[in-house]
Design a protein around this motif. Structure first.
Motif, PDB file in Angstrom:
ATOM      1  N   LEU A 245       0.822  -1.207   0.000  1.00 34.00           N
ATOM      2  CA  LEU A 245       0.000   0.000   0.000  1.00 34.00           C
ATOM      3  C   LEU A 245       0.857   1.259   0.000  1.00 34.00           C
ATOM      4  O   LEU A 245       0.626   2.192  -0.776  1.00 34.00           O
ATOM      5  CB  LEU A 245      -0.910   0.007   1.231  1.00 34.00           C
ATOM      6  CG  LEU A 245      -2.173  -0.854   1.178  1.00 34.00           C
ATOM      7  CD1 LEU A 245      -2.771  -0.978   2.576  1.00 34.00           C
ATOM      8  CD2 LEU A 245      -3.189  -0.256   0.214  1.00 34.00           C
ATOM      9  N   VAL A 246       1.858   1.287   0.863  1.00 31.30           N
ATOM     10  CA  VAL A 246       2.696   2.482   0.991  1.00 31.30           C
ATOM     11  C   VAL A 246       3.522   2.721  -0.263  1.00 31.30           C
ATOM     12  O   VAL A 246       3.626   3.845  -0.762  1.00 31.30           O
ATOM     13  CB  VAL A 246       3.603   2.371   2.232  1.00 31.30           C
ATOM     14  CG1 VAL A 246       4.638   3.484   2.256  1.00 31.30           C
ATOM     15  CG2 VAL A 246       2.760   2.421   3.501  1.00 31.30           C
ATOM     16  N   THR A 247       4.106   1.653  -0.807  1.00 29.67           N
ATOM     17  CA  THR A 247       4.974   1.821  -1.978  1.00 29.67           C
ATOM     18  C   THR A 247       4.189   2.156  -3.242  1.00 29.67           C
ATOM     19  O   THR A 247       4.682   2.893  -4.105  1.00 29.67           O
ATOM     20  CB  THR A 247       5.807   0.548  -2.214  1.00 29.67           C
ATOM     21  OG1 THR A 247       4.931  -0.588  -2.266  1.00 29.67           O
ATOM     22  CG2 THR A 247       6.823   0.352  -1.110  1.00 29.67           C
ATOM     23  N   ILE A 248       2.969   1.638  -3.366  1.00 24.51           N
ATOM     24  CA  ILE A 248       2.175   1.923  -4.573  1.00 24.51           C
ATOM     25  C   ILE A 248       1.521   3.294  -4.481  1.00 24.51           C
ATOM     26  O   ILE A 248       1.575   4.098  -5.421  1.00 24.51           O
ATOM     27  CB  ILE A 248       1.094   0.842  -4.786  1.00 24.51           C
ATOM     28  CG1 ILE A 248       1.745  -0.465  -5.233  1.00 24.51           C
ATOM     29  CG2 ILE A 248       0.088   1.293  -5.841  1.00 24.51           C
ATOM     30  CD1 ILE A 248       0.753  -1.584  -5.471  1.00 24.51           C
ATOM     31  N   SER A 254       6.433  11.708   2.190  1.00 23.75           N
ATOM     32  CA  SER A 254       6.734  13.037   2.721  1.00 23.75           C
ATOM     33  C   SER A 254       7.584  12.892   3.979  1.00 23.75           C
ATOM     34  O   SER A 254       7.627  11.831   4.614  1.00 23.75           O
ATOM     35  CB  SER A 254       5.434  13.773   3.058  1.00 23.75           C
ATOM     36  OG  SER A 254       4.753  13.112   4.101  1.00 23.75           O
ATOM     37  N   GLU A 255       8.261  13.973   4.350  1.00 26.44           N
ATOM     38  CA  GLU A 255       9.113  13.933   5.537  1.00 26.44           C
ATOM     39  C   GLU A 255       8.290  13.658   6.793  1.00 26.44           C
ATOM     40  O   GLU A 255       8.729  12.946   7.692  1.00 26.44           O
ATOM     41  CB  GLU A 255       9.871  15.248   5.674  1.00 26.44           C
ATOM     42  CG  GLU A 255      10.932  15.463   4.601  1.00 26.44           C
ATOM     43  CD  GLU A 255      11.745  16.726   4.857  1.00 26.44           C
ATOM     44  OE1 GLU A 255      11.535  17.364   5.910  1.00 26.44           O
ATOM     45  OE2 GLU A 255      12.607  17.047   4.014  1.00 26.44           O
ATOM     46  N   GLY A 256       7.088  14.220   6.845  1.00 23.74           N
ATOM     47  CA  GLY A 256       6.228  13.988   7.997  1.00 23.74           C
ATOM     48  C   GLY A 256       5.838  12.527   8.131  1.00 23.74           C
ATOM     49  O   GLY A 256       5.843  11.960   9.237  1.00 23.74           O
ATOM     50  N   PHE A 257       5.512  11.901   7.000  1.00 23.03           N
ATOM     51  CA  PHE A 257       5.120  10.491   7.023  1.00 23.03           C
ATOM     52  C   PHE A 257       6.307   9.609   7.396  1.00 23.03           C
ATOM     53  O   PHE A 257       6.165   8.632   8.138  1.00 23.03           O
ATOM     54  CB  PHE A 257       4.567  10.093   5.651  1.00 23.03           C
ATOM     55  CG  PHE A 257       3.772   8.827   5.661  1.00 23.03           C
ATOM     56  CD1 PHE A 257       2.526   8.780   6.281  1.00 23.03           C
ATOM     57  CD2 PHE A 257       4.251   7.670   5.080  1.00 23.03           C
ATOM     58  CE1 PHE A 257       1.775   7.620   6.303  1.00 23.03           C
ATOM     59  CE2 PHE A 257       3.513   6.504   5.094  1.00 23.03           C
ATOM     60  CZ  PHE A 257       2.278   6.477   5.709  1.00 23.03           C
ATOM     61  N   GLN A 258       7.494   9.947   6.887  1.00 25.02           N
ATOM     62  CA  GLN A 258       8.692   9.203   7.259  1.00 25.02           C
ATOM     63  C   GLN A 258       8.951   9.303   8.754  1.00 25.02           C
ATOM     64  O   GLN A 258       9.329   8.310   9.401  1.00 25.02           O
ATOM     65  CB  GLN A 258       9.888   9.739   6.471  1.00 25.02           C
ATOM     66  CG  GLN A 258       9.844   9.438   4.985  1.00 25.02           C
ATOM     67  CD  GLN A 258      10.960  10.119   4.224  1.00 25.02           C
ATOM     68  OE1 GLN A 258      11.746  10.872   4.791  1.00 25.02           O
ATOM     69  NE2 GLN A 258      11.045   9.854   2.928  1.00 25.02           N
ATOM     70  N   LEU A 259       8.754  10.490   9.315  1.00 28.85           N
ATOM     71  CA  LEU A 259       8.966  10.690  10.755  1.00 28.85           C
ATOM     72  C   LEU A 259       8.005   9.836  11.568  1.00 28.85           C
ATOM     73  O   LEU A 259       8.390   9.246  12.591  1.00 28.85           O
ATOM     74  CB  LEU A 259       8.791  12.171  11.104  1.00 28.85           C
ATOM     75  CG  LEU A 259       8.986  12.543  12.584  1.00 28.85           C
ATOM     76  CD1 LEU A 259      10.407  12.193  13.034  1.00 28.85           C
ATOM     77  CD2 LEU A 259       8.699  14.024  12.804  1.00 28.85           C
ATOM     78  N   LEU A 302      11.153   2.626   4.812  1.00 30.74           N
ATOM     79  CA  LEU A 302      11.968   3.841   4.718  1.00 30.74           C
ATOM     80  C   LEU A 302      13.065   3.763   3.680  1.00 30.74           C
ATOM     81  O   LEU A 302      13.620   4.785   3.282  1.00 30.74           O
ATOM     82  CB  LEU A 302      12.606   4.140   6.088  1.00 30.74           C
ATOM     83  CG  LEU A 302      11.628   4.357   7.240  1.00 30.74           C
ATOM     84  CD1 LEU A 302      12.361   4.363   8.561  1.00 30.74           C
ATOM     85  CD2 LEU A 302      10.860   5.656   7.040  1.00 30.74           C
ATOM     86  N   SER A 303      13.415   2.567   3.250  1.00 29.66           N
ATOM     87  CA  SER A 303      14.490   2.406   2.266  1.00 29.66           C
ATOM     88  C   SER A 303      13.911   1.967   0.938  1.00 29.66           C
ATOM     89  O   SER A 303      12.818   1.408   0.860  1.00 29.66           O
ATOM     90  CB  SER A 303      15.519   1.383   2.760  1.00 29.66           C
ATOM     91  OG  SER A 303      14.889   0.149   3.049  1.00 29.66           O
ATOM     92  N   GLN A 386      21.850   3.250   4.775  1.00 30.23           N
ATOM     93  CA  GLN A 386      22.019   3.845   3.441  1.00 30.23           C
ATOM     94  C   GLN A 386      20.913   4.845   3.133  1.00 30.23           C
ATOM     95  O   GLN A 386      21.132   5.806   2.391  1.00 30.23           O
ATOM     96  CB  GLN A 386      22.052   2.741   2.384  1.00 30.23           C
ATOM     97  CG  GLN A 386      23.295   1.860   2.451  1.00 30.23           C
ATOM     98  CD  GLN A 386      23.223   0.678   1.500  1.00 30.23           C
ATOM     99  OE1 GLN A 386      22.178   0.403   0.905  1.00 30.23           O
ATOM    100  NE2 GLN A 386      24.331  -0.036   1.360  1.00 30.23           N
ATOM    101  N   ALA A 387      19.736   4.632   3.716  1.00 31.96           N
ATOM    102  CA  ALA A 387      18.622   5.563   3.507  1.00 31.96           C
ATOM    103  C   ALA A 387      18.733   6.803   4.397  1.00 31.96           C
ATOM    104  O   ALA A 387      17.931   7.725   4.269  1.00 31.96           O
ATOM    105  CB  ALA A 387      17.293   4.857   3.762  1.00 31.96           C
ATOM    106  N   GLY A 388      19.711   6.810   5.310  1.00 30.13           N
ATOM    107  CA  GLY A 388      19.969   7.988   6.124  1.00 30.13           C
ATOM    108  C   GLY A 388      19.323   7.987   7.498  1.00 30.13           C
ATOM    109  O   GLY A 388      19.138   9.048   8.097  1.00 30.13           O
ATOM    110  N   TYR A 389      19.014   6.814   8.046  1.00 30.77           N
ATOM    111  CA  TYR A 389      18.350   6.728   9.344  1.00 30.77           C
ATOM    112  C   TYR A 389      19.263   6.028  10.353  1.00 30.77           C
ATOM    113  O   TYR A 389      18.921   4.976  10.909  1.00 30.77           O
ATOM    114  CB  TYR A 389      17.022   5.982   9.215  1.00 30.77           C
ATOM    115  CG  TYR A 389      16.030   6.680   8.325  1.00 30.77           C
ATOM    116  CD1 TYR A 389      15.208   7.683   8.826  1.00 30.77           C
ATOM    117  CD2 TYR A 389      15.927   6.355   6.976  1.00 30.77           C
ATOM    118  CE1 TYR A 389      14.291   8.330   8.010  1.00 30.77           C
ATOM    119  CE2 TYR A 389      15.028   7.000   6.153  1.00 30.77           C
ATOM    120  CZ  TYR A 389      14.211   7.986   6.670  1.00 30.77           C
ATOM    121  OH  TYR A 389      13.320   8.629   5.852  1.00 30.77           O
ATOM    122  N   LEU A 390      20.408   6.618  10.614  1.00 33.45           N
ATOM    123  CA  LEU A 390      21.388   6.019  11.516  1.00 33.45           C
ATOM    124  C   LEU A 390      20.853   5.915  12.946  1.00 33.45           C
ATOM    125  O   LEU A 390      21.061   4.905  13.628  1.00 33.45           O
ATOM    126  CB  LEU A 390      22.677   6.843  11.499  1.00 33.45           C
ATOM    127  CG  LEU A 390      23.814   6.347  12.416  1.00 33.45           C
ATOM    128  CD1 LEU A 390      24.212   4.934  12.026  1.00 33.45           C
ATOM    129  CD2 LEU A 390      25.001   7.296  12.351  1.00 33.45           C
TER     130      LEU A 390
END
Length: 456
Positions: A245-248, A254-259, A302-303, A386-390
């Motif tokens: 669902l998320v990928t399609i 958005s940054e908010g959704f990633q957070l 996230l990746s 690699q996606a930037g979420y250390l």
């Protein structure tokens, strides 16, 4: 599409076997039928195609996860051979419900239309409500079924309301059409609200924080084999569907959704592991363990680099370890509504093989080499970095260390405590399922490319 039709046909066949008084043949025929359907699913893997105006879309993603669902169902049906002998209901009912549940799971990862998505999730959910309360003579089972039904229905209503809002915004149920329209400059406010509501409903289905409160009670109260199904097949189906669902529908998060995903992932891992440390009931412990694993699985959202392959690998490793663990739990606890750790005291002395299998399954869940659970977390952490979420990965590593505490608590009980009861002979099906599941788990750890490259 043909895989889904064959599964439904097999479910109907199980019911017909009861009518013609062929109960002893139900499980063997079902297992053989599922193996044949698995072969059919493999043939569809390289033949992506859409059916019924994109209602069903067969792709590599859907075929790969459908194959995993079928394998898990084979294990669960096989375990039912001894489990349902002492239950007064008809075995055909339980097996048929599991097959129809599998049909719902396949529909959930094969949908190309939100109507089919909701139909699949309801078929799966209703089957789980019935199975959770299937031990009608048990107060705990009745309570588990009622809790799951009420809260699950509420979550399904939220999902349906979200689908309605998306349709109102886009004028279509087709996910590809919705995805294309969502890239337009001007979007009605109903669209993001609908996405959020569906996301909330799916978080309930995977038992992620803060929608996890139902899981420990339902896992503990349900019959052990139903808990095994919820912990493996149902959870894997829900997370795979959420990923699709998320990928399609949200190709560019958005940054908010990633957070939000980061926060939910961290909270699920932390709450699940900390609460699991306090448990003495094995099923409740595994319920909180499942909540923490849901947090790990959410990291795949996230990746972008082969995250579908990583999700398939992680879910395979987790589910196979879960099947192996619950096979041993079924033998030790005998569905007697007492799954405390004291039942496992001395298992290493009375049944070394089953103790070794349960140890291996728990070590895989904890992420210890050479088991596939270790490599699943390794690949997941690498992609997330690699996606930037250390920071998220650091929290995940800390939680992996915490999880060792409660897994080893059960392992120590098996090898250092004296047995408190005389154990009966182990049914051959328990040995067969437990050994095959843990061997497959180790094989995935030794040859991860077998799964990782399927969706690359």
């Amino acid at each position: 599409m043909y895989t889904l039709i064959a599964i439904i046909g097999l479910g109907v066949l199980c019911l017909l076997f009861e009518i013609f008084d062929l109960r002893k043949a139900i499980i063997p025929v079902t297992v053989i039928g599922l193996l044949a359907i698995l072969g059919l699913d493999i043939t569809e893997f390289n033949s992506p195609q859409a059916y019924y105006n994109n209602m069903i879309v067969v792709s590599k993603f859907s075929a790969a996860f459908s194959g995993l669902f079928i394998i898990l169902t084979i294990f669960l049906v096989t375990l039912g051979h001894k489990f349902y002998q002492n239950i007064q209901s008809k075995i055909s009912d339980f097996i048929a419900i599991k097959i129809f549940l599998l049909a719902g799971a396949v529909a959930m990862v094969s949908f190309g239309n939100l109507a089919m998505f909701f139909l699949g999730i309801e078929v799966l959910s209703i089957a789980l409500y019935v199975l959770a309360s299937s031990n009608r003579l048990s107060i705990k089972s009745n309570e588990a079924g009622l809790k799951y039904f009420l809260m699950g229905s509420f979550a399904s209503g939220i999902i349906l309301f979200g689908i309605c809002l998306i349709y109102g915004a886009m004028g279509s149920f087709d996910v590809l059409e919705i995805s294309e329209l969502s890239r337009s400059a001007e979007l009605p406010i109903w669209f993001p609200i609908g996405i959020v509501l569906i996301f909330i409903g799916m978080l309930f289905k995977i038992a992620a924080v803060p929608f996890h409160f139902w899981a420990p009670d339902v896992y503990e109260g349900s019959p052990a084999l139903t808990t095994a199904l919820m912990s493996t097949l149902a959870k894997v189906t829900a997370i795979a569907t959420l990923y699709k669902l998320v990928t399609i529908m949200n190709a560019d998060l958005s940054e908010g959704f990633q957070l939000v995903i980061v926060i939910v992932s961290m909270a699920s891992m932390t709450v699940g592991n900390i609460m699991a440390l306090r448990q003495v009931n094995v099923k409740r412990m595994l319920a909180y363990s499942g909540i923490s694993h849901a947090g790990f699985m959410l990291m795949t959202l996230l990746s972008t680099a082969n995250s579908a392959g990583t999700l398939l690998y992680y879910t395979s490793a987790y589910a196979l370890a879960g099947i192996a663990a619950f096979s041993v739990i079924l033998y030790v606890c005998k569905n007697n509504e007492n799954e405390d750790m004291t039942n496992f005291h001395g298992l290493g002395k009375t049944n070394p093989l089953l103790a070794a299998i349960l140890t291996a399954a728990l070590l895989s869940m904890a992420g210890i080499p050479i088991f596939s659970g270790f490599f699943a977390k390794l690949f997941l952490f690498t992609q997330t970095i690699q996606a930037g979420y250390l920071t998220l990965v650091i929290v995940a590593v800390i939680n992996s260390i915490i999880s060792v505490g409660y897994y080893f608590k059960l392992i120590v009980a098996m090898y250092t405590k004296e047995p408190n009861e005389t154990r009966t002979a182990t049914p051959a099906v328990i040995y067969a399922v437990a050994v095959i599941a843990i061997v497959l788990n180790i094989a995935l750890g030794l040859f991860p490319s077998l799964v990782m490259d399927l969706l690359s």
